[in-house]
Design a protein around this motif. Sequence first.
Motif, PDB file in Angstrom:
ATOM      1  N   GLY A   1       0.824  -1.200   0.000  1.00 28.22           N
ATOM      2  CA  GLY A   1       0.000   0.000   0.000  1.00 28.22           C
ATOM      3  C   GLY A   1       0.855   1.246   0.000  1.00 28.22           C
ATOM      4  N   TRP A   2       0.290   2.302   0.522  1.00 31.36           N
ATOM      5  CA  TRP A   2       0.953   3.602   0.583  1.00 31.36           C
ATOM      6  C   TRP A   2       2.329   3.518   1.234  1.00 31.36           C
ATOM      7  CZ3 TRP A   2       0.102   8.341  -1.335  1.00 31.36           C
ATOM      8  CH2 TRP A   2       0.699   9.441  -0.707  1.00 31.36           C
ATOM      9  N   GLY A   3       2.448   2.775   2.321  1.00 31.05           N
ATOM     10  CA  GLY A   3       3.689   2.706   3.080  1.00 31.05           C
ATOM     11  C   GLY A   3       4.872   2.193   2.284  1.00 31.05           C
ATOM     12  N   ALA A   4       4.637   1.248   1.369  1.00 29.83           N
ATOM     13  CA  ALA A   4       5.726   0.683   0.580  1.00 29.83           C
ATOM     14  C   ALA A   4       6.432   1.751  -0.238  1.00 29.83           C
ATOM     15  CB  ALA A   4       5.194  -0.417  -0.341  1.00 29.83           C
ATOM     16  N   PHE A   5       5.689   2.770  -0.662  1.00 29.46           N
ATOM     17  CA  PHE A   5       6.239   3.817  -1.508  1.00 29.46           C
ATOM     18  C   PHE A   5       6.814   4.982  -0.703  1.00 29.46           C
ATOM     19  CE2 PHE A   5       3.544   1.374  -4.211  1.00 29.46           C
ATOM     20  CZ  PHE A   5       4.070   1.493  -5.486  1.00 29.46           C
ATOM     21  N   TYR A   6       6.278   5.217   0.492  1.00 28.11           N
ATOM     22  CA  TYR A   6       6.692   6.398   1.250  1.00 28.11           C
ATOM     23  C   TYR A   6       7.664   6.102   2.392  1.00 28.11           C
ATOM     24  CZ  TYR A   6       3.991   9.911  -1.116  1.00 28.11           C
ATOM     25  OH  TYR A   6       3.539  10.793  -2.064  1.00 28.11           O
ATOM     26  N   LEU A   7       7.647   4.890   2.923  1.00 33.77           N
ATOM     27  CA  LEU A   7       8.515   4.574   4.054  1.00 33.77           C
ATOM     28  C   LEU A   7      10.012   4.541   3.718  1.00 33.77           C
ATOM     29  CD1 LEU A   7       6.419   1.902   5.990  1.00 33.77           C
ATOM     30  CD2 LEU A   7       6.924   4.251   6.679  1.00 33.77           C
ATOM     31  N   PRO A   8      10.427   4.230   2.472  1.00 32.10           N
ATOM     32  CA  PRO A   8      11.873   4.260   2.198  1.00 32.10           C
ATOM     33  C   PRO A   8      12.528   5.586   2.561  1.00 32.10           C
ATOM     34  CG  PRO A   8      10.774   3.119   0.422  1.00 32.10           C
ATOM     35  CD  PRO A   8       9.681   3.663   1.322  1.00 32.10           C
ATOM     36  N   GLY A   9      11.892   6.696   2.243  1.00 36.52           N
ATOM     37  CA  GLY A   9      12.476   7.996   2.554  1.00 36.52           C
ATOM     38  C   GLY A   9      12.203   8.465   3.955  1.00 36.52           C
ATOM     39  N   ASN A  10      11.031   8.090   4.508  1.00 37.61           N
ATOM     40  CA  ASN A  10      10.623   8.579   5.822  1.00 37.61           C
ATOM     41  C   ASN A  10      11.122   7.727   6.980  1.00 37.61           C
ATOM     42  OD1 ASN A  10       9.217  10.572   4.493  1.00 37.61           O
ATOM     43  ND2 ASN A  10       7.300   9.444   4.464  1.00 37.61           N
ATOM     44  N   LYS A  11      11.402   6.445   6.715  1.00 32.54           N
ATOM     45  CA  LYS A  11      11.784   5.564   7.823  1.00 32.54           C
ATOM     46  C   LYS A  11      12.934   4.621   7.483  1.00 32.54           C
ATOM     47  CE  LYS A  11       9.963   2.236  11.170  1.00 32.54           C
ATOM     48  NZ  LYS A  11      10.339   3.036  12.351  1.00 32.54           N
ATOM     49  N   PHE A  12      12.802   3.824   6.426  1.00 36.87           N
ATOM     50  CA  PHE A  12      13.755   2.753   6.165  1.00 36.87           C
ATOM     51  C   PHE A  12      15.192   3.252   6.008  1.00 36.87           C
ATOM     52  CE2 PHE A  12      10.114   0.193   4.048  1.00 36.87           C
ATOM     53  CZ  PHE A  12       9.628  -0.141   5.295  1.00 36.87           C
ATOM     54  N   LEU A  13      15.414   4.171   5.073  1.00 36.31           N
ATOM     55  CA  LEU A  13      16.783   4.641   4.825  1.00 36.31           C
ATOM     56  C   LEU A  13      17.332   5.474   5.981  1.00 36.31           C
ATOM     57  CD1 LEU A  13      16.721   5.478   1.002  1.00 36.31           C
ATOM     58  CD2 LEU A  13      17.499   3.399   2.155  1.00 36.31           C
ATOM     59  N   PRO A  14      16.592   6.451   6.533  1.00 47.08           N
ATOM     60  CA  PRO A  14      17.137   7.237   7.645  1.00 47.08           C
ATOM     61  C   PRO A  14      17.415   6.419   8.895  1.00 47.08           C
ATOM     62  CG  PRO A  14      15.277   8.374   6.637  1.00 47.08           C
ATOM     63  CD  PRO A  14      15.297   6.991   6.075  1.00 47.08           C
ATOM     64  N   GLU A  15      16.594   5.405   9.164  1.00 45.56           N
ATOM     65  CA  GLU A  15      16.721   4.669  10.418  1.00 45.56           C
ATOM     66  C   GLU A  15      17.489   3.353  10.300  1.00 45.56           C
ATOM     67  OE1 GLU A  15      12.978   4.123  12.334  1.00 45.56           O
ATOM     68  OE2 GLU A  15      12.496   6.267  12.392  1.00 45.56           O
ATOM     69  N   ALA A  16      17.458   2.740   9.125  1.00 49.38           N
ATOM     70  CA  ALA A  16      18.048   1.402   9.012  1.00 49.38           C
ATOM     71  C   ALA A  16      18.909   1.202   7.772  1.00 49.38           C
ATOM     72  CB  ALA A  16      16.937   0.339   9.029  1.00 49.38           C
ATOM     73  N   GLY A  17      18.830   2.078   6.788  1.00 48.61           N
ATOM     74  CA  GLY A  17      19.606   1.887   5.573  1.00 48.61           C
ATOM     75  C   GLY A  17      19.027   0.798   4.687  1.00 48.61           C
TER      76      GLY A  17
ATOM     77  N   PRO B   1      20.831   8.747   3.203  1.00 46.08           N
ATOM     78  CA  PRO B   1      19.748   8.731   4.194  1.00 46.08           C
ATOM     79  C   PRO B   1      19.252  10.124   4.562  1.00 46.08           C
ATOM     80  CG  PRO B   1      21.430   7.152   4.798  1.00 46.08           C
ATOM     81  CD  PRO B   1      21.975   7.910   3.627  1.00 46.08           C
ATOM     82  N   SER B   2      20.155  11.065   4.790  1.00 47.79           N
ATOM     83  CA  SER B   2      19.744  12.414   5.179  1.00 47.79           C
ATOM     84  C   SER B   2      19.042  13.131   4.039  1.00 47.79           C
ATOM     85  CB  SER B   2      20.958  13.234   5.634  1.00 47.79           C
ATOM     86  OG  SER B   2      21.929  13.311   4.602  1.00 47.79           O
ATOM     87  N   GLN B   3      19.485  12.920   2.806  1.00 45.59           N
ATOM     88  CA  GLN B   3      18.820  13.527   1.657  1.00 45.59           C
ATOM     89  C   GLN B   3      17.422  12.958   1.467  1.00 45.59           C
ATOM     90  OE1 GLN B   3      21.753  12.526  -1.332  1.00 45.59           O
ATOM     91  NE2 GLN B   3      22.579  14.610  -1.385  1.00 45.59           N
ATOM     92  N   ALA B   4      17.291  11.648   1.586  1.00 45.64           N
ATOM     93  CA  ALA B   4      15.994  11.001   1.389  1.00 45.64           C
ATOM     94  C   ALA B   4      14.961  11.509   2.388  1.00 45.64           C
ATOM     95  CB  ALA B   4      16.145   9.479   1.512  1.00 45.64           C
ATOM     96  N   ASN B   5      15.418  11.788   3.603  1.00 42.56           N
ATOM     97  CA  ASN B   5      14.511  12.214   4.666  1.00 42.56           C
ATOM     98  C   ASN B   5      13.981  13.635   4.447  1.00 42.56           C
ATOM     99  OD1 ASN B   5      13.138  11.611   7.049  1.00 42.56           O
ATOM    100  ND2 ASN B   5      14.704  12.542   8.328  1.00 42.56           N
ATOM    101  N   GLN B   6      14.564  14.368   3.519  1.00 41.48           N
ATOM    102  CA  GLN B   6      14.137  15.740   3.253  1.00 41.48           C
ATOM    103  C   GLN B   6      12.971  15.819   2.267  1.00 41.48           C
ATOM    104  OE1 GLN B   6      17.631  17.836   1.948  1.00 41.48           O
ATOM    105  NE2 GLN B   6      18.719  17.556   3.890  1.00 41.48           N
ATOM    106  N   PHE B   7      12.694  14.715   1.570  1.00 34.82           N
ATOM    107  CA  PHE B   7      11.630  14.716   0.567  1.00 34.82           C
ATOM    108  C   PHE B   7      10.328  14.192   1.160  1.00 34.82           C
ATOM    109  CE2 PHE B   7      15.500  14.437  -1.983  1.00 34.82           C
ATOM    110  CZ  PHE B   7      15.252  15.388  -2.964  1.00 34.82           C
ATOM    111  N   VAL B   8       9.227  14.733   0.691  1.00 35.00           N
ATOM    112  CA  VAL B   8       7.911  14.217   1.084  1.00 35.00           C
ATOM    113  C   VAL B   8       7.733  12.808   0.542  1.00 35.00           C
ATOM    114  CG1 VAL B   8       5.421  14.536   0.877  1.00 35.00           C
ATOM    115  CG2 VAL B   8       6.903  16.529   1.164  1.00 35.00           C
TER     116      VAL B   8
END
Length: 447
Positions: free
Chosen positions: A23-39, A264-271
């Motif tokens: 769902g929605w999370g699969a597309f948005y969590l990489p930038g908001n959670k996965f990469l910043p928190e776990a890589g 990770p820091s760049q990804a977290n800056q995008f919606v």
Amino acid sequence: MTNARQTLSKLDVISLVVGSVIGWGAFYLPGNKFLPEAGVTNTAIAFLLGAVLIYFIQMGYHVMIENHHERGGEFSYVFAHLGRNHGFLVGWALTFCYLTLIPLNATAVVLVLKQLFNGISFGYLYTIASYPVYLTDLLISTLVILVFYWINLQGVSLSMRLQKILILSLVAIVSVSFVYMLFLGDRQQFAENYLENGRLDSAAILKVLAIIPFLFVGFDIVPQVLTDLGFPHRFATRMTILATIIGMLIYNMLNVITALAYSPSQANQFVWASGSAILEYAGWIGFSALCIALFAAVVGGINGFLVGSSRVLASLATHTLLPTYFAHENQYNIPENALRFVTLVSILMPLLGRSVILYIVDLSSLMAAVTYAYVCYVSSQVAKKRMMKYQSLLGMLVGIAFVILLIFPGSPSQLSLHSFIILGIWTGLGFLYFYFTKNKFNKKEFL
């Protein structure tokens, strides 16, 4: 009109599960959670571990599918072996779990359209929990839900034909985007940020692992359509496992797509980091295609959870735990009154705003975990083979572990205070309704 029984193929089942899981999370969590928190590596390990844990739960479900073919899935299974009290608890939890995910996906459709077309929100109404509610947003989510309500009224065959188109498009677009980024993405910064400087981190793995119940809610929807299968039930578990693996791969492909563009820091800056990555490297054509994949994911979820929630309500009604009105079926064997009720509630919930819906949906993980534990416990008692008993017991422990992760203070995935308040309200409503029903019928089997 024909009253012939419509059946599901193996591809239908795979599409139903993938559409419910992704769902929605699969597309948005990489930038908001996965990469910043776990890589990348830690996220992949968490998903692999999560898939293994979910496998043991699926083995408990396998025992259920082999020994129980009644509509209602987990609810009717627990009802048959543990009685009305436990059966109602599972049915009440499942209803909440499936029903709340419909408006979540419906409001996500609006967000997808906003990615493609700026300024589509008009008619500001009010703000609730810091989220502005617009008339056009409500109209869009209502229209999408009504379309799938009508489709589902026509029978499972039409619903699943559309589901297959949506999910095949989703898998194809994400796969092509993944291959494209492997060749044309920034592999040097990927290696520096996620391979050379990346390290295994158990805390980071746990942060992702803890939300696996939420991410994989939907794999358990197959028991709701067992009576519609056009192939032997023993294959249902294989199809579910295959669909879960496909879902796990899609989550990780979207994560790698994002990592091939940003640190990770760049990804977290995008919606929407994944969308921004494709837009930057593949232009508007690639971005539009990814939006289509996201649209397919969210409306596939709407369709899947309309199917699941309406059948849970119908089964509760069949066992007199809800008014028998909800058990009525049309000529296509669809519980139309239950479907109508689910549709109405799903249309009304966006009035609360997406922030409140997210607080509510957070509880779906807890409701799912409780259901997993119940099913696997019953399966451990029902299974005839020793290995299946052990696997079911492990599945029960996994379900309990997920519950603990969601409610234990200090856990990385502990529910918010708002979610606990909503949990109290839903539990209280369930208790009051069950108490009223028990006294109304005054039957010993309620005790």
